[in-house]
Scaffold this motif. Structure first.
Motif, short mmCIF file in Angstrom:
data_model
loop_
_atom_site.label_atom_id
_atom_site.label_comp_id
_atom_site.label_asym_id
_atom_site.label_seq_id
_atom_site.Cartn_x
_atom_site.Cartn_y
_atom_site.Cartn_z
N GLU A 1 0.87 -1.19 0.00
CA GLU A 1 0.00 0.00 0.00
C GLU A 1 0.89 1.22 0.00
OE1 GLU A 1 -3.38 0.93 2.92
OE2 GLU A 1 -3.11 -1.23 3.15
N PRO A 2 0.60 2.22 -0.83
CA PRO A 2 1.42 3.43 -0.75
C PRO A 2 1.21 4.14 0.59
CG PRO A 2 -0.41 3.73 -2.30
CD PRO A 2 -0.48 2.32 -1.82
N LEU A 3 2.27 4.75 1.07
CA LEU A 3 2.19 5.47 2.34
C LEU A 3 1.47 6.79 2.13
CD1 LEU A 3 3.05 5.91 5.32
CD2 LEU A 3 5.19 6.88 4.44
N LEU B 1 -0.87 -4.31 10.44
CA LEU B 1 0.19 -3.37 10.86
C LEU B 1 0.55 -2.46 9.70
CD1 LEU B 1 3.01 -5.19 12.90
CD2 LEU B 1 1.90 -3.01 13.42
N ARG B 2 0.79 -3.07 8.55
CA ARG B 2 1.17 -2.28 7.37
C ARG B 2 0.07 -1.32 6.98
NH1 ARG B 2 3.87 -7.52 4.52
NH2 ARG B 2 6.07 -6.99 4.86
N SER B 3 -1.15 -1.79 7.02
CA SER B 3 -2.22 -0.94 6.54
C SER B 3 -2.49 0.22 7.51
CB SER B 3 -3.45 -1.80 6.23
OG SER B 3 -4.58 -1.33 6.88
N ARG B 4 -2.35 -0.02 8.82
CA ARG B 4 -2.51 1.08 9.78
C ARG B 4 -1.41 2.12 9.60
NH1 ARG B 4 -5.78 2.91 10.11
NH2 ARG B 4 -6.43 1.64 8.40
N PRO C 1 -1.80 4.37 16.92
CA PRO C 1 -2.75 3.78 17.88
C PRO C 1 -3.43 2.54 17.28
CG PRO C 1 -3.02 6.15 17.83
CD PRO C 1 -2.06 5.81 16.72
N GLY C 2 -3.78 2.60 16.00
CA GLY C 2 -4.39 1.45 15.32
C GLY C 2 -3.41 0.29 15.20
N ALA C 3 -2.16 0.60 14.90
CA ALA C 3 -1.14 -0.45 14.77
C ALA C 3 -0.93 -1.16 16.11
CB ALA C 3 0.17 0.16 14.28
N ARG D 1 10.97 3.37 8.02
CA ARG D 1 10.73 1.93 8.19
C ARG D 1 9.64 1.45 7.23
NH1 ARG D 1 12.67 -0.54 12.94
NH2 ARG D 1 14.04 0.86 14.09
N TYR D 2 8.59 2.25 7.08
CA TYR D 2 7.51 1.83 6.17
C TYR D 2 8.02 1.76 4.72
CZ TYR D 2 3.13 0.93 4.00
OH TYR D 2 2.15 0.32 3.27
N TRP D 3 8.71 2.80 4.32
CA TRP D 3 9.24 2.83 2.95
C TRP D 3 10.14 1.62 2.67
CZ3 TRP D 3 10.87 8.71 2.66
CH2 TRP D 3 9.80 9.45 2.12
N ARG D 4 11.04 1.35 3.61
CA ARG D 4 11.96 0.23 3.39
C ARG D 4 11.21 -1.08 3.29
NH1 ARG D 4 17.77 0.26 6.07
NH2 ARG D 4 18.33 2.44 5.79
#
Ligand code: 5CA
Ligand code: ZN
Length: 425
Positions: A21-23, A372-375, A383-385, A76-79
């Motif tokens: 999913e794009p950030l 986790l990724r989607s949150r 908070p969602g993660a 971290r998300y990008w990587r």
């Protein structure tokens, strides 16, 4: 070129997302969520981020920490999504507050800056923050700053005030898009400019909001030679010059705390756009909300500070400090309360117990990883993660019986996901 930063924390490998999913991050300029980063992972088109670094005259407090943790999640998300990341951070190793503190304490300003920069690096390492690829000081960038100020002067976008100080200001009339980043009106700008170190009423300025680009040498202050005469840089120009030199224009994210949106980021963008004769400086302008204590923004000048180094030397787990801050969304005002740290510690213990439970393999880990990724993709919804990991831990703790272990080491995957994406282990 560049200063020593700090060692990278271990980054466990995860099963690659099938279609990342794009950030999406909230962009201050358009006031909406925008995709931050290149469309697709491509080593020839890295995700480029510039985050304003510290002014090293005192220890980093939790406000600073919270801001760097926010952008650590971006990296971290990008990587994880497969992007190559080019992350640049500056160090304001020459500026008024640094000189003031050095004078007060009768210390050499460069020595003070060096010591506090090392202390900050130690905090970042303790908190498992992935270092920037380039960590760049202003002093080591002096020739680039000088070149840009000289060019702005030659282009008529800057001028000297005619009082013999040799101070040079940026002419905002040369930046037609000025104001697009913060969207503030003139009155609001004037108020913030004044509150945050600007000099709207200085004689000889063309416009009240025109910011200082170059401060002519003064007795007792350090200065550097330049074609404009000896002096030192104003604040905003350092970030324009360092960002454009190391990342180019149209960077994917310009980041910092909310207190920098105006004037600092607005001026940095204007300097960069006029100097490069190109726009925009950044595609997404991202601001972390402020952390407060006892009802007020934590700030060195107010002295209401909680130091990260102190929390850690007092025996608090760095992962719990991360969790305490991630318990609330990065964009809101976050009041620091010690009970949040105690709750984070409990949460961490529960997660660790789940990861170590013999029943861990009976709970499927793919849904946790996906959630986790989607949150995080949704404007870093920590908070969602955290809730997603809580639910996983609950499921493990009620499963009690060891399950089928045909999935290859799923327990490791859960712990690795929490570590790689949240920096919590
Ligand atoms: N050296 C400049 C930026 S070029 C500077 O603002 N340095 S600083 O040390 O004052 O702040 C470092 C970073 O911490 C900045 O991104 C700033 O926005 C952020 N920051 C400062 N105080 C807080 C706070 N109370 N809450 C959240 N972030 C903060
Ligand atoms: Zn900056």
């Amino acid at each position: 070129m560049g200063m020593d930063s700090w060692p990278s924390p271990p980054l466990p490998a995860l099963p690659a997302p099938t279609s990342p999913e794009p950030l999406k991050l909230f962009d201050s300029a358009s006031q909406q969520l925008r995709v931050a980063g290149p469309q697709l992972p491509d080593p020839d088109n890295p995700a480029r981020m510039y985050v304003c670094g510290i002014t090293p005259y005192d220890a980093a407090h939790l406000g600073h920490i919270a801001t760097y943790l926010t952008f650590d999640l971006v990296q971290r998300y990008w990587r994880d999504a497969g992007h190559t990341v080019r992350y640049v951070q500056n160090v304001t190793d020459i500026d008024d507050p640094l000189l003031k503190r050095a004078n007060r304490d009768n210390e050499d300003w460069a020595q003070l800056a060096h010591r506090e920069t090392r202390r900050f690096a130690a905090d970042m390492a303790a908190l498992s923050v992935i270092p920037p690829e380039s960590y760049i000081g202003v002093v080591e960038s002096m020739s680039d700053v000088v070149e840009t100020v000289d060019k702005l002067l030659a282009d008529g976008a800057a001028y000297r005030v005619p009082d013999g100080t040799n101070d040079i200001y940026f002419d905002l009339a040369s930046a037609p898009d000025f104001g697009y980043e913060s969207g503030l009106d003139e009155t609001q700008m004037l108020a913030l400019f004044t509150e945050r170190g600007g000099d709207p009423n200085r004689d000889g300025k063309r416009g009240p909001l025109d910011p200082l680009l170059w401060r002519g040498a003064r007795v007792g202050e350090p200065s550097w030679p330049s074609p404009m005469g000896p002096g030192r840089p104003g604040w905003h120009i350092e970030c324009s010059v360092i960002a454009v030199k190391h990342l180019g224009m149209q960077i994917h994210v310009q980041g910092g705390g909310e207190d920098l949106l105006f004037p600092h980021h607005e001026m940095s963008a204007a300097h960069a756009e006029v100097a490069a004769d190109a726009a925009p400086f950044a595609r997404t302008y991202v601001h972390a909300g402020l952390v407060g204590w006892e009802g007020e923004k934590m700030s060195k000048s107010k002295g209401n500070l909680v130091f990260a180094s102190r929390l850690i030397s007092d025996g608090n787990d760095p992962s719990a400090v991360r969790l305490a801050l991630f318990g609330r969304h990065y964009r809101g005002y976050r009041e620091w309360e010690s009970k949040d740290l105690a709750l984070a510690e409990q949460r961490l213990n529960r997660w660790r117990a789940a990861a170590a439970s013999p029943a861990v393999d009976s709970v499927a880990v793919a849904p946790l990883l996906a959630e986790l990724r989607s949150r995080l993709a949704d404007d870093l919804d920590t908070p969602g993660a955290l809730r997603a990991v809580d639910l996983w831990a609950d499921a493990v703790m009620v499963a009690l019986i060891p399950g089928d272990t045909s999935e290859p080491q799923p327990s490791m995957v859960a712990a690795s996901a929490i570590d790689a994406l949240l920096g919590v282990r």
